[in-house]
Design a protein around this motif. Structure first.
Motif, PDB file in Angstrom:
ATOM      1  N   THR A  32       0.841  -1.204   0.000  1.00 38.05           N
ATOM      2  CA  THR A  32       0.000   0.000   0.000  1.00 38.05           C
ATOM      3  C   THR A  32       0.881   1.261   0.000  1.00 38.05           C
ATOM      4  O   THR A  32       0.981   1.956  -1.009  1.00 38.05           O
ATOM      5  CB  THR A  32      -0.934   0.015   1.223  1.00 38.05           C
ATOM      6  N   ARG A  55       2.658  12.539  15.766  1.00 36.50           N
ATOM      7  CA  ARG A  55       1.324  11.934  15.690  1.00 36.50           C
ATOM      8  C   ARG A  55       0.561  12.129  16.992  1.00 36.50           C
ATOM      9  O   ARG A  55       1.114  11.929  18.080  1.00 36.50           O
ATOM     10  CB  ARG A  55       1.499  10.435  15.421  1.00 36.50           C
ATOM     11  N   ASN A  59      -4.134   8.202  18.545  1.00 37.79           N
ATOM     12  CA  ASN A  59      -4.337   7.536  17.261  1.00 37.79           C
ATOM     13  C   ASN A  59      -3.506   6.240  17.229  1.00 37.79           C
ATOM     14  O   ASN A  59      -2.292   6.296  17.123  1.00 37.79           O
ATOM     15  CB  ASN A  59      -3.926   8.490  16.124  1.00 37.79           C
ATOM     16  N   HIS A  64       1.571  -5.140  12.295  1.00 30.30           N
ATOM     17  CA  HIS A  64       1.888  -5.932  11.105  1.00 30.30           C
ATOM     18  C   HIS A  64       2.490  -7.272  11.510  1.00 30.30           C
ATOM     19  O   HIS A  64       3.405  -7.308  12.342  1.00 30.30           O
ATOM     20  CB  HIS A  64       2.886  -5.174  10.219  1.00 30.30           C
ATOM     21  N   THR A 111      -8.958  -2.934  21.565  1.00 36.28           N
ATOM     22  CA  THR A 111      -8.906  -3.580  20.243  1.00 36.28           C
ATOM     23  C   THR A 111      -7.557  -3.245  19.599  1.00 36.28           C
ATOM     24  O   THR A 111      -6.896  -2.278  19.993  1.00 36.28           O
ATOM     25  CB  THR A 111     -10.006  -3.023  19.321  1.00 36.28           C
ATOM     26  N   ARG A 115      -2.658  -6.472  10.393  1.00 33.36           N
ATOM     27  CA  ARG A 115      -2.652  -6.746   8.954  1.00 33.36           C
ATOM     28  C   ARG A 115      -1.432  -7.561   8.566  1.00 33.36           C
ATOM     29  O   ARG A 115      -0.373  -7.478   9.209  1.00 33.36           O
ATOM     30  CB  ARG A 115      -2.816  -5.431   8.198  1.00 33.36           C
ATOM     31  N   PRO A 136       2.494   2.827  11.749  1.00 28.70           N
ATOM     32  CA  PRO A 136       1.605   3.680  10.980  1.00 28.70           C
ATOM     33  C   PRO A 136       2.244   3.957   9.623  1.00 28.70           C
ATOM     34  O   PRO A 136       3.365   3.499   9.359  1.00 28.70           O
ATOM     35  CB  PRO A 136       1.554   4.962  11.814  1.00 28.70           C
ATOM     36  N   SER A 137       1.524   4.661   8.769  1.00 31.18           N
ATOM     37  CA  SER A 137       2.122   5.065   7.501  1.00 31.18           C
ATOM     38  C   SER A 137       3.303   5.987   7.784  1.00 31.18           C
ATOM     39  O   SER A 137       3.289   6.768   8.733  1.00 31.18           O
ATOM     40  CB  SER A 137       1.080   5.775   6.642  1.00 31.18           C
ATOM     41  N   GLU A 174      -3.557   3.651   1.426  1.00 27.63           N
ATOM     42  CA  GLU A 174      -3.528   2.807   2.613  1.00 27.63           C
ATOM     43  C   GLU A 174      -4.613   1.722   2.568  1.00 27.63           C
ATOM     44  O   GLU A 174      -5.625   1.864   1.885  1.00 27.63           O
ATOM     45  CB  GLU A 174      -3.727   3.663   3.872  1.00 27.63           C
ATOM     46  N   SER A 175      -4.402   0.681   3.399  1.00 22.94           N
ATOM     47  CA  SER A 175      -5.296  -0.482   3.433  1.00 22.94           C
ATOM     48  C   SER A 175      -6.738  -0.117   3.816  1.00 22.94           C
ATOM     49  O   SER A 175      -6.988   0.882   4.495  1.00 22.94           O
ATOM     50  CB  SER A 175      -4.759  -1.491   4.456  1.00 22.94           C
ATOM     51  N   ARG A 189     -12.228   2.685   7.013  1.00 26.92           N
ATOM     52  CA  ARG A 189     -11.460   3.469   6.038  1.00 26.92           C
ATOM     53  C   ARG A 189     -11.498   2.711   4.704  1.00 26.92           C
ATOM     54  O   ARG A 189     -11.115   1.555   4.647  1.00 26.92           O
ATOM     55  CB  ARG A 189     -10.008   3.617   6.507  1.00 26.92           C
ATOM     56  N   LEU A 218     -14.878   6.121  15.679  1.00 28.09           N
ATOM     57  CA  LEU A 218     -14.593   4.684  15.719  1.00 28.09           C
ATOM     58  C   LEU A 218     -13.146   4.412  15.377  1.00 28.09           C
ATOM     59  O   LEU A 218     -12.508   3.543  15.927  1.00 28.09           O
ATOM     60  CB  LEU A 218     -15.495   3.970  14.714  1.00 28.09           C
ATOM     61  N   SER A 219     -12.635   5.130  14.400  1.00 32.28           N
ATOM     62  CA  SER A 219     -11.242   4.973  14.043  1.00 32.28           C
ATOM     63  C   SER A 219     -10.578   6.296  14.369  1.00 32.28           C
ATOM     64  O   SER A 219     -10.771   7.281  13.669  1.00 32.28           O
ATOM     65  CB  SER A 219     -11.123   4.665  12.554  1.00 32.28           C
ATOM     66  N   GLY A 221      -7.991   7.798  13.985  1.00 36.98           N
ATOM     67  CA  GLY A 221      -7.240   8.544  12.985  1.00 36.98           C
ATOM     68  C   GLY A 221      -8.108   9.374  12.057  1.00 36.98           C
ATOM     69  O   GLY A 221      -7.643  10.323  11.447  1.00 36.98           O
TER      70      GLY A 221
HETATM   71  O1  TXA Z   1      -1.829   0.437   4.414  1.00 40.89           O
HETATM   72  C1  TXA Z   1      -1.762   0.723   5.618  1.00 40.89           C
HETATM   73  O2  TXA Z   1      -2.675   0.446   6.418  1.00 40.89           O
HETATM   74  C2  TXA Z   1      -0.500   1.434   6.110  1.00 40.89           C
HETATM   75  C3  TXA Z   1       0.681   0.473   5.979  1.00 40.89           C
HETATM   76  C4  TXA Z   1       1.951   1.058   6.511  1.00 40.89           C
HETATM   77  O3  TXA Z   1       0.365  -0.739   6.602  1.00 40.89           O
HETATM   78  N1  TXA Z   1      -0.655   1.881   7.456  1.00 40.89           N
HETATM   79  C5  TXA Z   1      -1.447   2.926   7.809  1.00 40.89           C
HETATM   80  O4  TXA Z   1      -1.428   3.238   9.157  1.00 40.89           O
HETATM   81  O5  TXA Z   1      -2.123   3.532   7.001  1.00 40.89           O
HETATM   82  P1  TXA Z   1      -2.034   4.594   9.742  1.00 40.89           P
HETATM   83  O6  TXA Z   1      -1.629   4.626  11.150  1.00 40.89           O
HETATM   84  O7  TXA Z   1      -1.643   5.732   8.913  1.00 40.89           O
HETATM   85  O8  TXA Z   1      -3.581   4.388   9.689  1.00 40.89           O
HETATM   86  C6  TXA Z   1      -4.201   3.465  10.540  1.00 40.89           C
HETATM   87  C7  TXA Z   1      -5.668   3.742  10.692  1.00 40.89           C
HETATM   88  C8  TXA Z   1      -5.905   4.999  11.500  1.00 40.89           C
HETATM   89  O9  TXA Z   1      -7.033   5.684  10.976  1.00 40.89           O
HETATM   90  C9  TXA Z   1      -6.177   4.427  12.891  1.00 40.89           C
HETATM   91  O10 TXA Z   1      -6.974   5.287  13.679  1.00 40.89           O
HETATM   92  C10 TXA Z   1      -6.899   3.125  12.554  1.00 40.89           C
HETATM   93  O11 TXA Z   1      -6.253   2.652  11.406  1.00 40.89           O
HETATM   94  N2  TXA Z   1      -6.780   2.156  13.633  1.00 40.89           N
HETATM   95  C11 TXA Z   1      -5.684   1.520  14.086  1.00 40.89           C
HETATM   96  N3  TXA Z   1      -5.978   0.760  15.167  1.00 40.89           N
HETATM   97  C12 TXA Z   1      -7.302   0.913  15.394  1.00 40.89           C
HETATM   98  C13 TXA Z   1      -8.218   0.397  16.354  1.00 40.89           C
HETATM   99  N4  TXA Z   1      -7.845  -0.437  17.324  1.00 40.89           N
HETATM  100  N5  TXA Z   1      -9.530   0.782  16.268  1.00 40.89           N
HETATM  101  C14 TXA Z   1      -9.942   1.622  15.288  1.00 40.89           C
HETATM  102  N6  TXA Z   1      -9.123   2.145  14.352  1.00 40.89           N
HETATM  103  C15 TXA Z   1      -7.831   1.808  14.409  1.00 40.89           C
END
Ligand code: TXA
Ligand code: MG
Length: 312
Positions: A32, A55, A59, A64, A111, A115, A136-137, A174-175, A189, A218-219, A221
């Motif tokens: 991604t 950050r 968040n 991984h 939670t 991935r 995170p990204s 992103e995923s 997302r 909920l998320s 971020g």
């Molecule tokens: O493609 C991707 O997902 C990339 C690559 C590096 O794996 N990672 C990524 O991470 O985009 P980040 O941190 O930029 O985005 C993660 C999202 C954020 O919106 C975060 O709030 C959400 O996932 N997230 C993570 N853990 C969570 C949880 N326990 N409950 C709800 N949302 C969560």
């Protein structure tokens, strides 16, 4: 944050795994975008990632791992889910599941997002490390994610312990984040795997528009400004005329701009959106017009990122 670390640049996944073992911070490509990661059970190292990225502390980070066995060690996996999702994982899909291993960093939540990246070299690093990697990204908070090695070097050389070089991300956004922690599954997302496709397996699946605006998103971020270059991003009407002072990206668009990227389809649009944003910033461009994607795979994810990038 100042650049004062001696960063190892390597193509060797075992060297990256060793760096993770000693609590180091590693930048790595995925299918991604690039991630910035460390041992999920090393609290200090996880907190350092927040510092490097700037950050917000509420968040959480995505965990991984290399395979399902690792997921089962750290999270409660609903019965039948592994078989159901086998065509999606490894791949660009993050599952939100109840946390099982108390040592895994979760920013205080019960939670975790997990991935299994399909990127061969990074998966090899995870297999050798044989533990969870919180990442995170890899971008400064609020900025576009990174999809090219050159951008990874520019932003993170001197700030992390190691940068792993491998195949560049093929998806570019992103995923998909899929919440399986409560009775009704939700997409938090949008990404390459879309609602309609996942609904064939999870008929009750709904889309949680974005979580923004609510008291407790909920998320976490989703409530922050995201993916934004310095330039102003504008979602353009399909017939908006070219402007020699501005830049544009879209499907089969014509010239007449200071800079433009014409994608042949949504896939190419996704792959190039963030790198185009970064190139525009380098050129000092002030406005970027993003034309609507095609009505096909990737549409929701592209529109979601353009809308988020245009919020200010
Ligand atoms: O493609 C991707 O997902 C990339 C690559 C590096 O794996 N990672 C990524 O991470 O985009 P980040 O941190 O930029 O985005 C993660 C999202 C954020 O919106 C975060 O709030 C959400 O996932 N997230 C993570 N853990 C969570 C949880 N326990 N409950 C709800 N949302 C969560
Ligand atoms: Mg991010």
């Amino acid at each position: 944050m100042s650049k004062n670390k001696k960063t190892i640049l390597t193509t060797d996944p075992s060297l990256a795994a060793k760096t993770l073992e000693r609590g180091g911070i590693v930048l790595f490509p995925t299918e991604t975008v690039y991630g910035i990661g460390t041992d999920s059970r090393n609290l200090q190292a996880c907190l350092e990632i927040y510092k490097i990225k700037g950050r917000p502390s509420d968040n959480p980070l995505i965990v991984h791992v290399s395979d399902w066995e690792q997921i089962r060690r750290i999270a409660e996996v609903p019965i039948g889910i592994e078989v159901l999702l086998q065509e999606f994982l490894p791949g660009p899909l993050t599952l939100i599941l109840p946390k099982k291993d108390p040592l895994v960093f979760s920013a205080g939540l019960d939670t975790i997002g997990v991935r299994i990246p399909s990127h061969a070299k990074t998966r090899e690093m995870l297999r050798i490390f044989a533990g969870p990697v919180s990442a995170p990204s890899a971008n400064l908070s609020g900025k576009p994610s990174i999809t090219r090695y050159e951008d990874a070097l520019e932003e993170f050389d001197g700030k992390v312990d190691l940068i792993l070089k491998g195949e560049e991300p093929e998806i570019g956004l992103e995923s998909t984040v899929l919440d399986l922690s409560s009775e009704i599954p939700k997409i938090l997302r949008p990404g390459f795997f879309e609602l309609e496709r996942l609904q064939t397996l999870l008929p009750k699946l709904i889309k949680e528009a974005s979580g923004e605006g609510s008291e407790r998103p909920l998320s976490p971020g989703m409530k922050y400004r995201h993916y934004s270059p310095n330039a102003k991003v504008i979602l353009a009407e399909a017939d908006f005329p070219p402007d020699l002072q501005a830049a544009a990206i879209g499907i089969q668009i014509s010239g007449g701009w200071k800079s433009h990227f014409s994608a042949k389809d949504n896939l190419e649009y996704m792959q190039n959106l963030y790198s185009f944003f970064r190139d525009c910033d380098r050129k000092g461009i002030e406005r970027i017009y993003c034309f609507p994607p095609e009505q096909s795979t990737g549409k929701d994810a592209i529109l979601n990122r353009i809308r988020k990038a245009s919020e200010s």
